[in-house]
Design a protein around this motif. Structure first.
Motif, short mmCIF file in Angstrom:
data_model
loop_
_atom_site.label_atom_id
_atom_site.label_comp_id
_atom_site.label_asym_id
_atom_site.label_seq_id
_atom_site.Cartn_x
_atom_site.Cartn_y
_atom_site.Cartn_z
N LEU A 126 0.83 -1.21 0.00
CA LEU A 126 0.00 0.00 0.00
C LEU A 126 0.86 1.26 0.00
O LEU A 126 0.56 2.22 -0.71
CB LEU A 126 -0.96 -0.01 1.18
CG LEU A 126 -2.09 -1.05 1.08
CD1 LEU A 126 -2.83 -1.16 2.41
CD2 LEU A 126 -3.04 -0.70 -0.05
N VAL A 127 1.94 1.25 0.79
CA VAL A 127 2.84 2.40 0.81
C VAL A 127 3.52 2.57 -0.54
O VAL A 127 3.56 3.67 -1.10
CB VAL A 127 3.87 2.28 1.96
CG1 VAL A 127 4.99 3.29 1.81
CG2 VAL A 127 3.18 2.45 3.31
N LYS A 128 4.06 1.47 -1.08
CA LYS A 128 4.74 1.57 -2.38
C LYS A 128 3.77 1.99 -3.47
O LYS A 128 4.12 2.81 -4.33
CB LYS A 128 5.41 0.23 -2.74
CG LYS A 128 6.70 -0.03 -2.02
CD LYS A 128 7.36 -1.29 -2.55
CE LYS A 128 8.74 -1.47 -1.99
NZ LYS A 128 9.40 -2.66 -2.56
N SER A 129 2.57 1.45 -3.47
CA SER A 129 1.58 1.82 -4.47
C SER A 129 1.21 3.30 -4.35
O SER A 129 1.08 4.00 -5.35
CB SER A 129 0.33 0.96 -4.33
OG SER A 129 0.58 -0.37 -4.69
N GLY A 130 1.02 3.75 -3.13
CA GLY A 130 0.72 5.17 -2.91
C GLY A 130 1.85 6.07 -3.35
O GLY A 130 1.63 7.13 -3.95
N LEU A 131 3.08 5.65 -3.06
CA LEU A 131 4.24 6.41 -3.52
C LEU A 131 4.29 6.47 -5.04
O LEU A 131 4.58 7.51 -5.63
CB LEU A 131 5.54 5.77 -2.99
CG LEU A 131 5.86 5.99 -1.54
CD1 LEU A 131 6.99 5.05 -1.08
CD2 LEU A 131 6.27 7.45 -1.30
N LEU A 132 4.00 5.34 -5.69
CA LEU A 132 3.99 5.31 -7.15
C LEU A 132 2.93 6.27 -7.70
O LEU A 132 3.18 7.01 -8.64
CB LEU A 132 3.76 3.90 -7.68
CG LEU A 132 3.65 3.75 -9.19
CD1 LEU A 132 4.88 4.30 -9.90
CD2 LEU A 132 3.41 2.31 -9.57
N ALA A 133 1.75 6.26 -7.11
CA ALA A 133 0.69 7.19 -7.55
C ALA A 133 1.17 8.63 -7.43
O ALA A 133 0.98 9.44 -8.35
CB ALA A 133 -0.58 6.96 -6.74
N GLY A 134 1.80 8.95 -6.32
CA GLY A 134 2.29 10.32 -6.12
C GLY A 134 3.41 10.70 -7.06
O GLY A 134 3.38 11.78 -7.66
N THR A 135 4.39 9.83 -7.21
CA THR A 135 5.53 10.17 -8.06
C THR A 135 5.14 10.21 -9.54
O THR A 135 5.61 11.08 -10.28
CB THR A 135 6.71 9.20 -7.85
OG1 THR A 135 6.31 7.87 -8.14
CG2 THR A 135 7.26 9.29 -6.44
N ALA A 136 4.26 9.31 -9.97
CA ALA A 136 3.83 9.30 -11.37
C ALA A 136 3.00 10.54 -11.68
O ALA A 136 3.20 11.19 -12.73
CB ALA A 136 3.04 8.03 -11.69
N ALA A 137 2.09 10.89 -10.79
CA ALA A 137 1.27 12.09 -11.01
C ALA A 137 2.14 13.35 -11.01
O ALA A 137 1.94 14.26 -11.84
CB ALA A 137 0.19 12.19 -9.94
N LEU A 138 3.10 13.39 -10.11
CA LEU A 138 4.01 14.54 -10.05
C LEU A 138 4.87 14.64 -11.31
O LEU A 138 5.06 15.72 -11.86
CB LEU A 138 4.88 14.44 -8.80
CG LEU A 138 5.73 15.65 -8.44
CD1 LEU A 138 4.84 16.85 -8.16
CD2 LEU A 138 6.60 15.33 -7.24
N ALA A 139 5.38 13.51 -11.78
CA ALA A 139 6.20 13.50 -13.00
C ALA A 139 5.38 13.99 -14.19
O ALA A 139 5.87 14.78 -15.01
CB ALA A 139 6.74 12.09 -13.26
#
Length: 169
Positions: A91-104
């Motif tokens: 859940l943490v890694k998935s949430g991080l991916l959502a944040g980093t992908a959206a930010l990128a």
């Protein structure tokens, strides 16, 4: 390589947010089931993250976050995978991916191999640090870097291909 694209940041008040999230969650349910037909497929191919990357990059943080949080939980409830003990880290890694992908996507405003690579590496590095703190086992925490490189490459290049294909939608 970069491709101009229509990128969105849908709000929680928009019904499209939930419809797209459900579509990507369905992908994150189907893809892991296919990958688990291959020995060590889940750990090597990291399929639970693929549609989270696409969702967040194309439709923004909210669609990505819903996809990131619902996919592992629904997979666990339906199939027992991932195991309950692995859910917090996923859940943490998935949430991080959502944040980093959206930010990128927000920063570049286009589909970019470099931006995708950055998002993948950032979520993996921070996620690995979290996992190490969570389980106190460095060898387990670096598992994605030991055996999940094919999955990260699929996220990177496969994500680029899919995002490029849907870039004008």
């Amino acid at each position: 390589m970069e491709t101009s694209a229509k990128l969105y940041s849908l709000s929680f008040g928009n019904v499209k947010t939930y419809l797209f999230a459900l579509l990507f969650v369905a992908g994150n349910i189907a893809l892991p089931q296919l990958c688990h037909l291959v020995p060590m497929g889940g750990q090597t191919l990291l399929p639970i993250y693929f549609f989270t990357l696409i969702a967040a990059y194309k439709f923004g943080f909210r669609v990505g976050l819903l996809t990131a949080l619902l996919s592992p939980v629904i997979n666990h409830l339906l199939f027992g995978m991932p195991a309950a003990a692995a859910l917090p880290v996923l859940l943490v890694k998935s949430g991080l991916l959502a944040g980093t992908a959206a930010l990128a996507a927000r920063y570049t405003q286009k589909v970019s191999l470099i931006a995708l690579l950055g998002a993948i590496l950032v979520y993996q590095v921070i996620g690995t640090a979290f996992e190490w703190a969570w389980c106190s086992n460095f060898f387990l925490a670096v598992q994605d870097f030991r055996i999940g490189v094919p999955g990260m490459l699929i996220q990177w290049f496969g994500g680029y291909v899919v995002l490029k294909a849907i870039s004008k939608l």
